[in-house]
Write a protein that holds these residues in place. Structure first.
Motif, PDB file in Angstrom:
ATOM      1  N   ALA A 156     -64.174 -12.195 -75.525  1.00 26.64           N
ATOM      2  CA  ALA A 156     -63.047 -11.935 -76.419  1.00 26.64           C
ATOM      3  C   ALA A 156     -63.433 -10.974 -77.536  1.00 26.64           C
ATOM      4  O   ALA A 156     -62.680 -10.045 -77.876  1.00 26.64           O
ATOM      5  CB  ALA A 156     -62.524 -13.249 -77.000  1.00 26.64           C
ATOM      6  N   MET A 157     -64.612 -11.174 -78.120  1.00 26.25           N
ATOM      7  CA  MET A 157     -65.077 -10.263 -79.164  1.00 26.25           C
ATOM      8  C   MET A 157     -65.268  -8.849 -78.625  1.00 26.25           C
ATOM      9  O   MET A 157     -64.922  -7.859 -79.276  1.00 26.25           O
ATOM     10  CB  MET A 157     -66.390 -10.768 -79.756  1.00 26.25           C
ATOM     11  N   ASP A 158     -65.807  -8.745 -77.410  1.00 22.52           N
ATOM     12  CA  ASP A 158     -65.984  -7.427 -76.798  1.00 22.52           C
ATOM     13  C   ASP A 158     -64.643  -6.734 -76.578  1.00 22.52           C
ATOM     14  O   ASP A 158     -64.530  -5.508 -76.724  1.00 22.52           O
ATOM     15  CB  ASP A 158     -66.721  -7.563 -75.460  1.00 22.52           C
ATOM     16  N   ALA A 159     -63.617  -7.513 -76.245  1.00 24.27           N
ATOM     17  CA  ALA A 159     -62.290  -6.929 -76.049  1.00 24.27           C
ATOM     18  C   ALA A 159     -61.743  -6.381 -77.359  1.00 24.27           C
ATOM     19  O   ALA A 159     -61.118  -5.309 -77.389  1.00 24.27           O
ATOM     20  CB  ALA A 159     -61.330  -7.967 -75.461  1.00 24.27           C
ATOM     21  N   LEU A 160     -61.972  -7.096 -78.460  1.00 25.45           N
ATOM     22  CA  LEU A 160     -61.516  -6.606 -79.757  1.00 25.45           C
ATOM     23  C   LEU A 160     -62.235  -5.307 -80.126  1.00 25.45           C
ATOM     24  O   LEU A 160     -61.607  -4.356 -80.610  1.00 25.45           O
ATOM     25  CB  LEU A 160     -61.748  -7.665 -80.834  1.00 25.45           C
ATOM     26  N   VAL A 161     -63.534  -5.253 -79.891  1.00 29.02           N
ATOM     27  CA  VAL A 161     -64.286  -4.031 -80.163  1.00 29.02           C
ATOM     28  C   VAL A 161     -63.751  -2.885 -79.307  1.00 29.02           C
ATOM     29  O   VAL A 161     -63.626  -1.742 -79.776  1.00 29.02           O
ATOM     30  CB  VAL A 161     -65.792  -4.259 -79.912  1.00 29.02           C
ATOM     31  N   ALA A 162     -63.393  -3.178 -78.056  1.00 29.11           N
ATOM     32  CA  ALA A 162     -62.842  -2.150 -77.173  1.00 29.11           C
ATOM     33  C   ALA A 162     -61.511  -1.614 -77.696  1.00 29.11           C
ATOM     34  O   ALA A 162     -61.234  -0.412 -77.617  1.00 29.11           O
ATOM     35  CB  ALA A 162     -62.665  -2.706 -75.759  1.00 29.11           C
ATOM     36  N   VAL A 163     -60.687  -2.494 -78.244  1.00 33.59           N
ATOM     37  CA  VAL A 163     -59.422  -2.046 -78.846  1.00 33.59           C
ATOM     38  C   VAL A 163     -59.699  -1.032 -79.945  1.00 33.59           C
ATOM     39  O   VAL A 163     -59.091   0.039 -80.015  1.00 33.59           O
ATOM     40  CB  VAL A 163     -58.620  -3.246 -79.405  1.00 33.59           C
ATOM     41  N   PRO A 226     -59.638   4.695 -90.097  1.00 32.31           N
ATOM     42  CA  PRO A 226     -58.607   3.973 -89.349  1.00 32.31           C
ATOM     43  C   PRO A 226     -58.941   3.844 -87.862  1.00 32.31           C
ATOM     44  O   PRO A 226     -59.624   4.696 -87.290  1.00 32.31           O
ATOM     45  CB  PRO A 226     -57.350   4.820 -89.563  1.00 32.31           C
ATOM     46  N   VAL A 227     -58.451   2.763 -87.274  1.00 32.65           N
ATOM     47  CA  VAL A 227     -58.600   2.507 -85.848  1.00 32.65           C
ATOM     48  C   VAL A 227     -57.235   2.074 -85.305  1.00 32.65           C
ATOM     49  O   VAL A 227     -56.276   1.869 -86.060  1.00 32.65           O
ATOM     50  CB  VAL A 227     -59.629   1.390 -85.567  1.00 32.65           C
ATOM     51  N   LEU A 228     -57.151   1.938 -83.995  1.00 32.94           N
ATOM     52  CA  LEU A 228     -55.985   1.288 -83.419  1.00 32.94           C
ATOM     53  C   LEU A 228     -56.077  -0.197 -83.746  1.00 32.94           C
ATOM     54  O   LEU A 228     -57.038  -0.875 -83.354  1.00 32.94           O
ATOM     55  CB  LEU A 228     -55.930   1.490 -81.908  1.00 32.94           C
ATOM     56  N   VAL A 229     -55.102  -0.714 -84.483  1.00 31.93           N
ATOM     57  CA  VAL A 229     -55.078  -2.116 -84.896  1.00 31.93           C
ATOM     58  C   VAL A 229     -54.175  -2.900 -83.954  1.00 31.93           C
ATOM     59  O   VAL A 229     -53.012  -2.541 -83.749  1.00 31.93           O
ATOM     60  CB  VAL A 229     -54.573  -2.242 -86.351  1.00 31.93           C
ATOM     61  N   TRP A 230     -54.712  -3.943 -83.378  1.00 35.47           N
ATOM     62  CA  TRP A 230     -53.957  -4.815 -82.474  1.00 35.47           C
ATOM     63  C   TRP A 230     -52.856  -5.537 -83.246  1.00 35.47           C
ATOM     64  O   TRP A 230     -51.703  -5.597 -82.818  1.00 35.47           O
ATOM     65  CB  TRP A 230     -54.950  -5.770 -81.839  1.00 35.47           C
ATOM     66  N   GLY A 231     -53.196  -6.136 -84.360  1.00 35.11           N
ATOM     67  CA  GLY A 231     -52.194  -6.764 -85.213  1.00 35.11           C
ATOM     68  C   GLY A 231     -52.079  -8.266 -85.067  1.00 35.11           C
ATOM     69  O   GLY A 231     -51.563  -8.938 -85.958  1.00 35.11           O
ATOM     70  N   ASP A 232     -52.509  -8.826 -83.933  1.00 38.85           N
ATOM     71  CA  ASP A 232     -52.459 -10.276 -83.731  1.00 38.85           C
ATOM     72  C   ASP A 232     -53.709 -10.701 -82.971  1.00 38.85           C
ATOM     73  O   ASP A 232     -53.646 -11.311 -81.904  1.00 38.85           O
ATOM     74  CB  ASP A 232     -51.199 -10.671 -82.972  1.00 38.85           C
ATOM     75  N   ALA A 233     -54.859 -10.344 -83.533  1.00 38.70           N
ATOM     76  CA  ALA A 233     -56.142 -10.504 -82.849  1.00 38.70           C
ATOM     77  C   ALA A 233     -56.601 -11.955 -82.875  1.00 38.70           C
ATOM     78  O   ALA A 233     -56.985 -12.477 -83.926  1.00 38.70           O
ATOM     79  CB  ALA A 233     -57.192  -9.604 -83.515  1.00 38.70           C
ATOM     80  N   VAL A 264     -60.098  -8.090 -87.710  1.00 38.43           N
ATOM     81  CA  VAL A 264     -61.203  -9.042 -87.871  1.00 38.43           C
ATOM     82  C   VAL A 264     -60.784 -10.166 -88.821  1.00 38.43           C
ATOM     83  O   VAL A 264     -61.053 -11.348 -88.573  1.00 38.43           O
ATOM     84  CB  VAL A 264     -62.475  -8.335 -88.367  1.00 38.43           C
ATOM     85  N   ALA A 265     -60.100  -9.815 -89.898  1.00 36.94           N
ATOM     86  CA  ALA A 265     -59.612 -10.838 -90.831  1.00 36.94           C
ATOM     87  C   ALA A 265     -58.585 -11.745 -90.165  1.00 36.94           C
ATOM     88  O   ALA A 265     -58.580 -12.963 -90.401  1.00 36.94           O
ATOM     89  CB  ALA A 265     -59.013 -10.178 -92.067  1.00 36.94           C
ATOM     90  N   HIS A 266     -57.725 -11.179 -89.349  1.00 34.50           N
ATOM     91  CA  HIS A 266     -56.736 -11.993 -88.637  1.00 34.50           C
ATOM     92  C   HIS A 266     -57.449 -13.002 -87.745  1.00 34.50           C
ATOM     93  O   HIS A 266     -57.083 -14.185 -87.700  1.00 34.50           O
ATOM     94  CB  HIS A 266     -55.840 -11.086 -87.796  1.00 34.50           C
ATOM     95  N   TRP A 267     -58.464 -12.558 -87.053  1.00 31.15           N
ATOM     96  CA  TRP A 267     -59.274 -13.436 -86.203  1.00 31.15           C
ATOM     97  C   TRP A 267     -59.880 -14.564 -87.033  1.00 31.15           C
ATOM     98  O   TRP A 267     -59.822 -15.741 -86.651  1.00 31.15           O
ATOM     99  CB  TRP A 267     -60.375 -12.595 -85.561  1.00 31.15           C
ATOM    100  N   LEU A 268     -60.460 -14.221 -88.172  1.00 31.70           N
ATOM    101  CA  LEU A 268     -61.112 -15.211 -89.025  1.00 31.70           C
ATOM    102  C   LEU A 268     -60.116 -16.202 -89.615  1.00 31.70           C
ATOM    103  O   LEU A 268     -60.376 -17.409 -89.677  1.00 31.70           O
ATOM    104  CB  LEU A 268     -61.868 -14.510 -90.147  1.00 31.70           C
ATOM    105  N   VAL A 269     -58.973 -15.694 -90.059  1.00 33.93           N
ATOM    106  CA  VAL A 269     -57.948 -16.570 -90.635  1.00 33.93           C
ATOM    107  C   VAL A 269     -57.419 -17.530 -89.579  1.00 33.93           C
ATOM    108  O   VAL A 269     -57.252 -18.734 -89.829  1.00 33.93           O
ATOM    109  CB  VAL A 269     -56.802 -15.739 -91.245  1.00 33.93           C
ATOM    110  N   PHE A 270     -57.169 -17.017 -88.386  1.00 33.21           N
ATOM    111  CA  PHE A 270     -56.646 -17.883 -87.339  1.00 33.21           C
ATOM    112  C   PHE A 270     -57.688 -18.910 -86.919  1.00 33.21           C
ATOM    113  O   PHE A 270     -57.359 -20.056 -86.585  1.00 33.21           O
ATOM    114  CB  PHE A 270     -56.169 -17.069 -86.134  1.00 33.21           C
ATOM    115  N   ASP A 271     -58.965 -18.522 -86.951  1.00 28.87           N
ATOM    116  CA  ASP A 271     -60.031 -19.463 -86.639  1.00 28.87           C
ATOM    117  C   ASP A 271     -60.066 -20.584 -87.671  1.00 28.87           C
ATOM    118  O   ASP A 271     -60.190 -21.767 -87.323  1.00 28.87           O
ATOM    119  CB  ASP A 271     -61.366 -18.719 -86.594  1.00 28.87           C
TER     120      ASP A 271
END
Length: 377
Positions: A156-163, A226-233, A264-271
């Motif tokens: 899952a982390m690798d997929a986020l990095v790929a995004v 800037p990067v492409l932001v998924w928005g609901d990581a 990354v923050a979205h991931w952390l907050v949801f965790d």
């Protein structure tokens, strides 16, 4: 029939699908038949339908599994929903990114066909972790071994990095507003506009204070390139295959170009939301905050700064979705008009603690919502 799907929907979809199959194959297509229409068990969207289809193509029997995503109406969560845009995001990812995504087969901008613009994707086989009440207490991740959970998390982390490695200037420049530089300032402006629309002039003390904090401190933040932001990581927006690797990354409704720290923050907050914020112990094999940050930075080559700011931003984002969800439930009569769900929930508690504000009690309506069925916040 799933909730929100009118009786004429299956026939209209079958007729539309027959036309698309004829256009795609150039062959004679007859006898299009749809299987049962189903809502996905995971995810909060009320506009997604899973269905199978059978048809005859030049006399040969054919079949496929599809997922339809329809643009919500004015009662949806977001201010400017755009199914056509989301389909375009997915198609660009499929062509230019290492992140796995479902293949978009067809896009229909005409709202008259099914009551809103929509697109149809190939269904990706696999399993999606259900986020409610928590992936750490319910669902198919619980019986896995710590080593298996670790393997899933790493994929899952690798997929986020790929995004974030997607060459967005070539693939997703259409996400930019004309004449507006991508970055934190433009992202905050859009987020504030959405929040004010959701609040609709009503006071929400915790989220009002969070927005003021974000606007006051934005000039001090190091946002990075800037990067492409998924928005609901988050893991709950991924399909996992039998080997526990990511088969597809889902839900691109709020994709944008901006700071990598948003995701990354979205991931952390949801965790945190799925563990400490709701009193659930973390499953062995799922690393915590510090290891997540270290893994992302090592894999991406980026250094994340001011994550505390971005975590408040993403907790604020999620708390705003709860305002819209509460309003929708009040409109349909599933919540009373005086519900406190939008004021007293795990996200407003998280924000209050971070901002040094009085922590609101959890509303009974929120607890009923949170533990009712699979979904998100």
């Amino acid at each position: 029939m799933p909730e929100g799907i009118h009786e004429a929907f299956p026939d209209a979809l079958a007729a539309w699908l027959a036309d698309r199959l004829r256009e795609e194959s150039g062959a004679r297509v007859t006898g299009v038949r749809l299987g049962p229409l189903e809502r996905p068990k995971a995810g909060q969207s009320s506009e997604m339908v899973i269905f199978g289809a059978r048809w005859r193509e030049e006399g040969r029997e054919r079949s496929a599994e599809f997922v339809l995503r329809r643009q919500p109406g004015p009662g949806g969560i977001f201010l400017h929903p755009d199914a056509v845009r989301e389909a375009r995001v997915l198609r660009a990812l499929a062509s230019r990114s290492r992140a796995p995504v479902p293949a978009v087969r067809w896009v229909e901008p005409d709202a008259d066909v099914l009551g809103g613009p929509f697109f149809v994707m190939d269904r990706v086989p696999g399993r999606v972790p259900a986020a409610k009440p928590s992936i750490h207490s319910h669902g198919w991740l619980v019986p896995l071994s710590p080593a298996e959970r670790r393997r899933l998390w790493e994929s899952a982390m690798d997929a986020l990095v790929a995004v974030h490695s997607t060459p967005w200037r070539e693939s997703h420049a259409f996400l930019l507003e004309e004449g507006v530089e991508p970055g934190l300032e433009s992202h905050l402006r859009r987020t504030a506009q959405w929040y004010r629309w959701a609040a609709d002039g009503r006071p929400f003390p915790t989220t009002d204070a969070a927005l003021a904090y974000l606007m006051d401190r934005r000039a001090e933040v190091a946002a990075g390139e800037p990067v492409l932001v998924w928005g609901d990581a988050r893991i709950g927006n991924m399909i996992f295959g039998p080997d526990l690797s990511v088969a597809a990354v889902l839900d691109w409704e709020v994709a944008c170009v901006g700071p990598a720290a948003i995701d990354v923050a979205h991931w952390l907050v949801f965790d945190e939301f799925a563990t400490a914020a709701c009193g659930v112990d973390r499953l062995d094999g799922f690393p915590g905050r510090s290891e997540t940050i270290a893994r992302y930075e090592a894999a991406s080559g980026r250094t994340l700064r001011d994550l505390d700011f971005f975590e408040i931003l993403q907790a604020f984002f999620l708390a705003t979705t709860l305002i819209r969800q509460a309003d929708a439930k009040i409109r349909t009569g599933t919540l009373p008009a005086g519900s406190r769900m939008a004021h007293g929930n795990a996200l407003t508690q998280m924000l209050a603690r971070r901002l040094g504000l009085p922590v609101p009690d959890l509303a009974e309506d929120y607890l009923a919502h949170r533990y009712a069925s699979p979904g998100t916040a």
